[in-house]
Enzyme design. Sequence first.
Site, PDB file in Angstrom:
ATOM      1  N   HIS A 154      60.746  18.344 -45.791  1.00 35.93           N
ATOM      2  CA  HIS A 154      62.006  17.937 -45.134  1.00 35.93           C
ATOM      3  C   HIS A 154      61.768  16.654 -44.312  1.00 35.93           C
ATOM      4  CE1 HIS A 154      65.546  18.312 -42.607  1.00 35.93           C
ATOM      5  NE2 HIS A 154      65.846  19.518 -43.043  1.00 35.93           N
ATOM      6  N   GLU A 258      64.571  14.740 -48.662  1.00 30.79           N
ATOM      7  CA  GLU A 258      63.677  15.892 -48.767  1.00 30.79           C
ATOM      8  C   GLU A 258      63.346  16.180 -50.225  1.00 30.79           C
ATOM      9  OE1 GLU A 258      65.763  19.102 -46.736  1.00 30.79           O
ATOM     10  OE2 GLU A 258      66.844  17.615 -45.572  1.00 30.79           O
TER      11      GLU A 258
HETATM   12  C1  BG6 Z   1      68.942  20.138 -44.204  1.00 30.28           C
HETATM   13  C2  BG6 Z   1      70.185  20.904 -44.547  1.00 30.28           C
HETATM   14  O1  BG6 Z   1      67.992  20.325 -45.192  1.00 30.28           O
HETATM   15  O2  BG6 Z   1      68.423  20.608 -42.969  1.00 30.28           O
HETATM   16  C3  BG6 Z   1      71.195  20.783 -43.420  1.00 30.28           C
HETATM   17  O3  BG6 Z   1      70.698  20.422 -45.774  1.00 30.28           O
HETATM   18  C4  BG6 Z   1      70.564  21.233 -42.116  1.00 30.28           C
HETATM   19  O4  BG6 Z   1      72.331  21.557 -43.711  1.00 30.28           O
HETATM   20  C5  BG6 Z   1      69.292  20.437 -41.887  1.00 30.28           C
HETATM   21  O5  BG6 Z   1      71.483  21.022 -41.056  1.00 30.28           O
HETATM   22  C6  BG6 Z   1      68.562  20.806 -40.591  1.00 30.28           C
HETATM   23  O6  BG6 Z   1      68.257  22.160 -40.567  1.00 30.28           O
HETATM   24  P1  BG6 Z   1      67.556  22.781 -39.306  1.00 30.28           P
HETATM   25  O7  BG6 Z   1      67.395  24.242 -39.593  1.00 30.28           O
HETATM   26  O8  BG6 Z   1      66.235  22.093 -39.142  1.00 30.28           O
HETATM   27  O9  BG6 Z   1      68.475  22.517 -38.134  1.00 30.28           O
END
Ligand code: BG6
Length: 293
Positions: A154, A258
């Site tokens: 990510h 990601e």
């Molecule tokens: C992304 C998602 O991968 O991660 C989003 O597609 C999400 O919807 C984002 O808001 C962040 O997620 P988190 O759990 O780290 O707040």
Amino acid sequence: MDSRIEVGPGRNGMQKLQLIRDDRNTAEIYLNGAHVTSWRSAGEEILFLSEQSRFADGKSIRGGIPLVFPQFGSGNLPQHGFARTSLWEIASTRVVDSGEVEVVLALNDSDATREVWNHAFSAEFVVSLTDRLRTELRVTNSDTEAFEFTAALHTYFALSDIGAAHIAGLKGSKYLDSLKEGQKFKESGERVIFEGEVDRIYLSTPDEVSVVDEVSGRCIRIQKSGFPDAVVWNPWVDKARRMQDFGDEEFQGMVCVEAGAVASPVRLEPGRTWHGTQTLTADHGSANLSDAS
Ligand code: BG6
């Protein structure tokens, strides 16, 4: 080259590793989440890290490269799975004369993981620093039955200005728009630009896309294998305000691209290993030419 790896306390005393190729090419990884929090290439920080990020055991860090496994998004497990909030161990380190610095981190199933995901597995995350940053997630099924998972690296990229940045290389790819009940669309533009919140799962994307910062001229090439999909995300104004570990204005200086296996789960038979890699290369652009040696 005085390449080396240093292990020691980082923010709030949490254990971190520093991969040092030379003074201007370094990476930082926290054992909490096997989380890459910094990659400096030719002296420039490439990854975004929120000023509001929590650095606490068992909490995910906002920025860098959170490891999403064994569940992308929401579902039966905590959002984005438990890998990013688990304490990983150092399995091995390696420094090669040519200036390659590598660490392998490991996570195995435990009472805590089996409670939420009842499978025996071993995962390894390899971070290898040369003039690039190569990351590889390996998952082995050590159970007696097959299991399924989704996973992603990510990655948060730092930008001068989201309004003057674009992603290249996705033209023609289909995507699921998470902001429109997951409806499917086809990307028609050469460039994905940002004028509001974007949250999309691009399906079976080319194995190379780029993040272009039009202000600095910096272009980051993302090469992947084993990960069919690419998630593109920027929370924009309202979601940024709702996120507690993210500054209200920070959406202007980041984008997530990601590398993931998210749209269809990976099915892994007992004894088999799956792996996915992402290699990042920074082209510093004309803005930094005098500085790029
Ligand atoms: C992304 C998602 O991968 O991660 C989003 O597609 C999400 O919807 C984002 O808001 C962040 O997620 P988190 O759990 O780290 O707040």
